[in-house]
Scaffold this motif. Structure first.
Motif, short mmCIF file in Angstrom:
data_model
loop_
_atom_site.label_atom_id
_atom_site.label_comp_id
_atom_site.label_asym_id
_atom_site.label_seq_id
_atom_site.Cartn_x
_atom_site.Cartn_y
_atom_site.Cartn_z
N ALA A 445 0.93 -1.23 -0.02
CA ALA A 445 -0.01 0.09 0.04
C ALA A 445 0.72 1.35 -0.04
O ALA A 445 0.57 2.27 -0.53
N LEU A 446 2.13 1.36 0.58
CA LEU A 446 2.83 2.54 0.80
C LEU A 446 3.87 2.54 -0.40
O LEU A 446 4.28 3.56 -0.47
N ALA A 447 4.50 1.38 -0.84
CA ALA A 447 5.60 1.47 -1.37
C ALA A 447 5.52 1.03 -2.72
O ALA A 447 6.50 1.20 -3.63
N VAL A 448 4.34 0.41 -3.33
CA VAL A 448 4.11 -0.13 -4.60
C VAL A 448 3.29 0.71 -5.27
O VAL A 448 2.06 0.92 -4.90
N PRO A 449 3.42 0.98 -6.59
CA PRO A 449 2.56 1.61 -7.22
C PRO A 449 1.06 0.87 -7.50
O PRO A 449 1.29 -0.30 -7.67
N THR A 450 -0.10 1.38 -7.53
CA THR A 450 -1.23 1.04 -7.92
C THR A 450 -1.86 1.30 -9.37
O THR A 450 -1.84 2.27 -9.74
N VAL A 451 -1.93 0.14 -10.29
CA VAL A 451 -2.34 0.20 -11.53
C VAL A 451 -3.81 -0.44 -11.69
O VAL A 451 -3.95 -1.73 -11.27
N GLN A 452 -4.84 0.38 -12.31
CA GLN A 452 -6.26 -0.11 -12.32
C GLN A 452 -6.59 0.04 -13.91
O GLN A 452 -6.15 0.88 -14.57
N GLU A 453 -7.19 -1.14 -14.30
CA GLU A 453 -7.57 -1.14 -16.04
C GLU A 453 -9.02 -1.50 -15.98
O GLU A 453 -9.66 -2.17 -15.22
N GLU A 454 -9.51 -0.97 -17.17
CA GLU A 454 -11.02 -1.08 -17.45
C GLU A 454 -11.22 -0.96 -18.84
O GLU A 454 -10.55 0.39 -19.35
N THR A 455 -12.15 -1.56 -19.51
CA THR A 455 -12.59 -1.39 -20.68
C THR A 455 -13.97 -1.28 -20.77
O THR A 455 -14.96 -1.92 -20.49
N LEU A 456 -14.25 -0.14 -21.49
CA LEU A 456 -15.82 0.25 -21.66
C LEU A 456 -15.94 0.63 -23.03
O LEU A 456 -15.67 1.62 -23.88
N ASP A 457 -16.95 -0.27 -23.77
CA ASP A 457 -17.18 -0.27 -25.11
C ASP A 457 -15.95 0.01 -26.20
O ASP A 457 -15.24 -1.07 -26.05
N ARG A 458 -15.68 1.18 -26.70
CA ARG A 458 -14.64 1.45 -27.63
C ARG A 458 -13.40 2.03 -26.70
O ARG A 458 -12.37 2.52 -27.24
N TYR A 459 -13.55 2.48 -25.36
CA TYR A 459 -12.53 3.04 -24.89
C TYR A 459 -11.91 1.93 -23.62
O TYR A 459 -12.33 1.03 -23.15
#
Length: 519
Positions: A445-459
């Motif tokens: 939580a404190l030392a590692v970056p957080t990466v979130q991904e999501e796909t909506l329609d054409r985006y």
């Protein structure tokens, strides 16, 4: 007798001429124009020859020569003759007069020669002849976009020194077929012009020719100009993110500027890169109207706001986030600030995130919910600190029988006397594992970056949040996706070899977002 003599003397004084000093000095100099009638045309320079004669008995020098006449239509010059002129001798020279654009006719001018107080004059005539001349022109652009206003400026400008009288005509043709053909009898004054503006709010796609002709006093002139009305193949993207409606109009060569756009009745145009950003602060449905080279397109953008509902459950602060229509929203960043500090959380698929009260402390806590797809939401909740549990230690009375010890008796140690509780060996291992897990999750939580991904329609969306302990430098995200366009709020994002590459730097706790249009 004396009276008669006085009267005779008065008669002699009146009869005998007594010239003034100026007249005496004027008689010492003579000037004569050698050509007293000079024909010319407007725009010409007239050369005036003259002779100066010294009538006195002393040498004169530095004779100033100039011309006077009408204040308009002529430009006069001055010259100084520095050559000494001996008594009874003459000097020949010339002076110029610029004829601008006076009307035709005879103009009386005067040549003046002056040396000290002595001066002389000589008059001459400039005969300005009648001239018939004019220019003709058509001003219009070579290309016009379909649906835009079209103008053609027709102009006839007189270069004559007399009034021009005649006929002017003009015509407009589309692919050789006349659309307009008119003529008129008019006049144009010297130095003036005749102007006609043709304008259309819109013309059909095609090639057009504008013709202009004039006939003044038998002098015929004509001009023509052509222009094209065309329509482009335009595409557009309209969406909402990061608190604004984003519009982009483009074609095969890139962004298209100056495209008219209306958002809820307000008029705008796309910028040099074909984009337009309209910030919004209120949820609702926004109507977007685009004029794509005469093709009117209407689309709608639904802007929703995050609604935050915090609730204390079993000593924990659970925060539920829904949109304006009541639908739970996942992947929303929560920031809770309390008396002791700040904690961050992300909502799950049910739109719920849990705040660590040990980090925020108890009391008034401000919770902010942010997402690039919604307007931010905020709520304030007061959390009471739970009471501290009290424990009572009751020691039962012990009954012992005193038995005298023998001198050689051995007293057992406490470790030998106490009986080991069942499962004591596993309790230590569990505590060690729990500590390790807590340390690992805290580190993540404190030392590692957080990466979130999501796909909506054409985006396709990616969110990166830097750890809170240190900044994120030269961080690189690579994804193999088929996209045609990519943009990011921070750093540099590009498409290369069928991959999406995003490089960025973030300060501790900062967030950045990327959006890609899938192809």
């Amino acid at each position: 007798m004396k009276l008669k003599l006085f009267a005779l003397l008065m008669v002699l004084l009146l009869v005998t001429p007594l010239p003034l000093a100026l007249s005496e000095e004027s008689s010492l100099l003579s000037v004569e124009v050698l050509n007293d009638n000079i024909p010319t045309l407007p725009g010409s320079t007239v050369v005036v020859p003259f002779t100066i004669t010294n009538l006195g008995n002393e040498t004169i020098s530095n004779v100033t020569v100039y011309v006077t006449g009408p204040a308009e239509g002529f430009q006069y010059s001055v010259k100084v003759i520095r050559t000494p002129i001996e008594p009874r001798e003459s000097v020949n020279d010339t002076i110029t007069v610029k004829v601008l654009n006076p009307d035709a006719g005879l103009y009386l001018l005067t040549l003046v020669a002056k040396s000290g107080r002595a001066y002389a004059t000589s008059k001459f005539v400039v005969d300005v002849k009648r001239i018939i001349d004019y220019s003709i022109s058509i001003k219009t652009a070579q290309k016009y976009i379909y649906g835009r206003r079209i103008t053609a400026l027709l102009e006839v400008t007189s270069r004559s020194n007399t009034i021009l009288t005649g006929r002017i005509g003009y015509a407009v043709l589309r692919s050789g077929v006349p659309l307009l053909n008119e003529s008129t009898v008019t006049f144009v004054k010297p130095g003036s012009n005749w102007v006609k503006e043709l304008s259309w709010e819109s013309l059909p796609v095609g090639n057009y020719t504008v013709l202009l002709w004039a006939n003044f006093s038998g002098l015929y002139k004509s001009a023509s100009a052509s222009f094209e009305v065309y329509q482009r193949n335009l595409y557009y993207d309209v969406g909402f993110w990061n608190g604004a409606i984003h519009i982009r109009v483009y074609n095969a060569t890139g962004g298209v500027p100056d495209i008219p756009v209306e958002i809820n009745g307000l008029r705008f145009t796309t910028g040099p890169d074909g984009t337009l950003t309209y910030s919004v602060s209120s949820p609702g449905r926004y109507t977007v109207v685009l004029n794509l080279d005469g093709k009117i397109v209407t689309t709608f953008v639904d802007v929703k706001k995050l609604i935050v509902t915090p609730e204390v459950i079993d000593g924990a602060l659970a925060v539920k986030v829904v949109d304006s229509t009541g639908v739970p929203v996942s992947n929303v960043t929560l920031m809770a600030s309390g008396p002791s500090g700040t904690d961050y959380a992300v909502t799950n698929s049910s739109g719920v995130g849990v705040v660590n009260l040990s980090k925020t402390g108890y009391g008034s806590i401000v919770i902010k919910a942010t997402s690039d797809r919604y307007l931010p939401g905020e709520a304030v909740v007061t959390v009471q600190k739970p009471p501290t549990p009290t424990t009572s230690n009751t020691t039962p009375a012990e009954t012992s029988t005193s038995t005298p010890l023998q001198s050689n008796a051995t007293v057992p140690s406490p470790s030998e006397v106490e009986e080991k509780p069942e499962g004591s060996n596993y309790r230590g291992v569990i505590l060690i594992l729990a500590g390790a897990i807590f340390a690992a999750t805290s580190y993540l939580a404190l030392a590692v970056p957080t990466v979130q991904e999501e796909t909506l329609d054409r985006y396709y969306f990616v969110k990166v949040r830097a750890p809170r302990l240190h900044p994120l430098k030269n961080y690189r995200v690579e994804r193999r996706v088929s996209a045609v366009e990519v943009r990011a709020t921070r750093g540099e994002a590009k498409l290369e070899d069928g991959k999406l590459v995003w490089e960025l730097d973030l300060e501790p706790g900062e967030e950045a977002y990327l959006q890609a249009v899938l192809g």
